[in-house]
Scaffold this active site. Structure first.
Site, PDB file in Angstrom:
ATOM      1  N   LYS A  11     123.069   0.042  38.926  1.00  0.00           N
ATOM      2  CA  LYS A  11     124.138  -0.542  39.761  1.00  0.00           C
ATOM      3  C   LYS A  11     123.686  -0.625  41.221  1.00  0.00           C
ATOM      4  CE  LYS A  11     127.490   0.893  36.339  1.00  0.00           C
ATOM      5  NZ  LYS A  11     128.867   1.259  35.992  1.00  0.00           N
ATOM      6  N   GLU A 166     131.172  -2.042  26.062  1.00  0.00           N
ATOM      7  CA  GLU A 166     131.561  -1.057  27.070  1.00  0.00           C
ATOM      8  C   GLU A 166     133.058  -1.161  27.335  1.00  0.00           C
ATOM      9  OE1 GLU A 166     127.985  -0.127  29.760  1.00  0.00           O
ATOM     10  OE2 GLU A 166     128.849  -1.977  30.518  1.00  0.00           O
TER      11      GLU A 166
HETATM   12  P1  PGA Z   1     128.685   4.782  33.184  1.00  0.00           P
HETATM   13  O1  PGA Z   1     128.459   3.176  33.330  1.00  0.00           O
HETATM   14  O2  PGA Z   1     127.617   5.274  32.256  1.00  0.00           O
HETATM   15  O3  PGA Z   1     128.551   5.297  34.579  1.00  0.00           O
HETATM   16  O4  PGA Z   1     130.052   4.978  32.613  1.00  0.00           O
HETATM   17  C1  PGA Z   1     128.103   2.407  32.225  1.00  0.00           C
HETATM   18  C2  PGA Z   1     127.932   0.964  32.637  1.00  0.00           C
HETATM   19  O5  PGA Z   1     128.736   0.456  33.441  1.00  0.00           O
HETATM   20  O6  PGA Z   1     127.006   0.275  32.170  1.00  0.00           O
END
Ligand code: PGA
Length: 250
Positions: A11, A166
């Site tokens: 991210k 997700e």
């Molecule tokens: P997270 O994010 O593992 O921090 O929950 C997953 C993603 O958004 O791909």
């Protein structure tokens, strides 16, 4: 028969220097883990440096987004041929892109086609909101996202893709879906939709990850489900313990 695939979605975290240092810190340990494909998806500016850091390893590199045009007056966007020297994968349609940056199913479909034209493997993100989940709309909504993202592709193209299921309510919240629920939606809804639209062979080949608060201590549960082929990992991909998470996947 499907090789598990763990991808770290970094991210908007880590400067290029931090990203390279982190990749160097964990690359050899990751490289020694057999039986799993691995990718780092850093922010755009860190991609060349991270790609260089992992070039002698089996770790792949992915971008977190890409535009569906070749070049031109699209301020702030990144073209596919800017990624191809460094990247194997590109994450498309992440729920954060859909929620904050107005991405639509139609745009995701255009991006998927453009990525494939350039030899990049899309990691297509789908998933329902808490409201949709509570209203019992998960199956119809996620199945619609899958059909829209894959519209116009051949069965052969679909077979080589990656989809990440997700649930939005599980991303970054610490509230992960149970392995049974995630496995059922991945098997029945995602793989089932692929089977109905592109045939059983494509459905058996496509890799489908779970994403949403995956951690070193819960990855094994997900991987134990026969329909879950790996994970798209956010927060837990930013720490050296990502190595433990990947180990837990095999
Ligand atoms: P997270 O994010 O593992 O921090 O929950 C997953 C993603 O958004 O791909």
């Amino acid at each position: 028969m499907r090789t598990p695939f763990i991808a770290g979605n970094w991210k908007m975290n880590k400067t290029p220097d931090e990203a390279i240092a982190f990749a160097r810190e964990i690359r050899y340990e990751l490289n020694n883990i057999d039986g799993v494909d691995i990718a780092f998806c850093p922010p755009f500016l860190a991609i060349p440096g991270v790609a260089d850091a992992v070039k002698a390893t089996k770790i792949g590199v992915g971008a977190q987004n890409m535009y569906f045009e070749e070049n031109g007056a699209y301020t702030g966007e990144i073209a596919p041929n800017m990624l191809t020297p460094f990247c194997d994968y590109v994450i498309l349609g992440h729920s954060e892109r859909r929620a904050y940056f107005g991405e639509t199913d139609e745009g995701v479909n255009k991006k998927v086609k453009k990525a494939l034209e350039h030899g990049l493997t899309p990691i297509i993100c789908v998933g329902e909101s808490l409201e949709q989940n509570e209203a019992g709309e998960t199956h119809s909504f996620v199945s619609g996202q899958v059909r829209a993202a894959l519209a116009g592709l051949s069965a052969e193209q679909v077979a080589g893709l990656v989809i990440a299921y997700e649930p939005i309510w599980a991303i970054g919240t610490g509230k992960s879906a149970t392995s049974a629920d995630a496995g059922r939606i991945i098997g029945v809804t995602v793989r089932g939709t692929v089977a109905a639209a592109f045939g059983e062979s494509a459905a058996q080949k496509i890799r489908i990850q779970y994403g949403g608060s995956v951690k070193p201590d819960n990855i094994a549960e997900y991987m134990a489900h026969p329909d879950i082929d790996g994970a798209l990992v956010g927060g837990a991909a930013l720490k050296p313990s990502f190595v433990d998470l990947v180990r837990g996947a095999v």
